[in-house]
Design an enzyme around this catalytic site. Structure first.
Site, mmCIF file in Angstrom:
data_model
loop_
_atom_site.group_PDB
_atom_site.id
_atom_site.type_symbol
_atom_site.label_atom_id
_atom_site.label_comp_id
_atom_site.label_asym_id
_atom_site.label_seq_id
_atom_site.Cartn_x
_atom_site.Cartn_y
_atom_site.Cartn_z
ATOM 1 N N ARG A 226 -8.921 -2.961 -43.931
ATOM 2 C CA ARG A 226 -8.638 -1.540 -43.699
ATOM 3 C C ARG A 226 -8.953 -0.800 -44.994
ATOM 4 O O ARG A 226 -8.805 -1.337 -46.095
ATOM 5 C CB ARG A 226 -7.171 -1.312 -43.304
ATOM 6 C CG ARG A 226 -6.833 -1.724 -41.878
ATOM 7 C CD ARG A 226 -7.521 -0.833 -40.862
ATOM 8 N NE ARG A 226 -7.114 -1.092 -39.495
ATOM 9 C CZ ARG A 226 -7.769 -1.881 -38.650
ATOM 10 N NH1 ARG A 226 -8.849 -2.532 -39.067
ATOM 11 N NH2 ARG A 226 -7.344 -2.036 -37.407
ATOM 12 N N GLU A 254 -11.146 7.913 -43.601
ATOM 13 C CA GLU A 254 -12.025 7.509 -42.520
ATOM 14 C C GLU A 254 -11.845 8.462 -41.341
ATOM 15 O O GLU A 254 -10.710 8.682 -40.919
ATOM 16 C CB GLU A 254 -11.671 6.077 -42.103
ATOM 17 C CG GLU A 254 -12.712 5.381 -41.272
ATOM 18 C CD GLU A 254 -12.407 3.908 -41.084
ATOM 19 O OE1 GLU A 254 -12.106 3.518 -39.939
ATOM 20 O OE2 GLU A 254 -12.429 3.163 -42.081
ATOM 21 N N HIS A 273 -17.029 1.341 -39.657
ATOM 22 C CA HIS A 273 -15.925 0.668 -38.958
ATOM 23 C C HIS A 273 -16.377 0.123 -37.601
ATOM 24 O O HIS A 273 -15.799 0.434 -36.563
ATOM 25 C CB HIS A 273 -14.743 1.629 -38.776
ATOM 26 C CG HIS A 273 -13.440 0.896 -38.562
ATOM 27 N ND1 HIS A 273 -12.243 1.431 -38.938
ATOM 28 C CD2 HIS A 273 -13.154 -0.320 -37.997
ATOM 29 C CE1 HIS A 273 -11.252 0.584 -38.620
ATOM 30 N NE2 HIS A 273 -11.800 -0.484 -38.046
#
Length: 318
Positions: A226, A254, A273
């Protein structure tokens, strides 16, 4: 849990998933993406839209499904907003293979200078030059959950020296698993450091200025965990200084704003991602949902429960 005597009512976020589950016996499948009013009040299973913000779960207030099923492995932020009394399962087993596959791809692409070679191709330049390799390198894999183990198993055939790191020190059939607290002694000898840890209080900001300064000069940091595991400002500073390189599938913030410095750093390879979002995802999600429906229909506990039902909803930030 008693065996159900009526069809299970399942809400899925897409028509594609509804069609995939239409043949499951004794099941009524409806489409609901958690926006707007629920299609009916008697939902037994609610499948959360992929990559949705946890706040979408507030739409479940007042409903009493047997299970809330995520399509992701991570579940950070869910506890703070999941209504009381609801059980939440993650998608362990769905994304590990694809995420590990991307991690290997990022390592190879960075070590073999593929971004520079692609740019040379666009310029019609024959840019022959030596590069680093994955073979004969030492790769530190930080995190030994499903993704970390999948990365390790895929690294073995590449003739690398794999060093495994987890929360605690232990030994198993494959040798030593080092503790996160022992990283300062391991980082200086690693050519590649792969992050595959869950996001929690102990891993937020794990990779900071001190961590990056301890890494071998020119080493590669790969993040498929993450974004918040890495202090972004410290990473930008370290890459600009020529201290390390980075290959990142996740970042903080993000999505990455267009003006962010990470976009323009030559020694940074970015993917948006997409670690688990491959052709392997849909059939594995469907297989997981079928297993869940079989279990619930039989009165058995659901699989992959990460947040059991509780009587009160924790305050935001808990």
């Amino acid at each position: 849990m008693p065996q159900l005597r009526r069809p299970l009512v399942v809400a899925v976020p897409t028509e594609d998933l509804r069609e995939a589950l239409a043949s499951v016996p004794a099941t009524d499948v409806v489409v609901w993406d958690l926006s707007g009013e629920p299609p009916r009040p008697d939902l037994d299973v609610v499948v959360v839209p992929y990559m949705s913000d946890p706040t979408a779960l507030t739409a479940l207030e007042g409903l009493r499904p047997l299970l809330v099923q995520s399509q992701s492995i991570g579940y950070e932020g869910v506890s703070a907003v999941l209504p009381a009394g609801l059980t939440f399962s993650n998608a362990a087993g769905v994304h590990e293979t694809s995420t590990a596959e991307l991690a290997i791809g990022l390592m190879i692409a960075s070590q073999r200078r593929l971004p520079a070679l692609i740019r040379a191709q666009a310029d019609h330049r024959w840019a022959h030059a030596a590069s680093l390799s994955l073979a004969d390198s030492r790769v530190l894999v930080v995190g030994q959950g499903g993704v970390g183990r999948a990365v390790v198993s895929r690294l073995r055939p590449f003739e690398v020296d794999v060093v495994r790191v987890a929360a605690t020190h232990r030994e198993d059939a494959e040798g030593v698993v080092w503790a996160v607290g022992e990283l300062p002694g391991l980082l200086p000898d690693a050519d590649v450091v792969v992050l595959a840890v869950p996001l929690n209080a102990s891993t937020v900001g794990l990779v900071n200025r001190e961590f990056l300064a301890t890494m071998r000069p020119g080493a590669l940091l790969v993040n498929v965990a993450r974004g918040q595991v890495v202090v972004t400002e410290d990473l930008v500073e370290a890459v600009r200084a020529g201290q390390i390189r980075a290959a990142l599938d996740v970042v903080d913030p993000e999505p990455l704003p267009p003006e962010h410095a990470l976009w323009d750093l030559d020694e940074v390879l970015l993917t948006p991602h997409v670690g688990g979002h491959s052709a392997a995802m849909r059939p594995r999600v469907v297989a997981l949902l079928r297993r869940q429906l079989d279990a619930l229909s039989a009165g058995a506990p659901p699989h992959n429960v990460v947040i059991p039902a509780r009587t009160t909803t924790p305050p935001a930030g808990a």
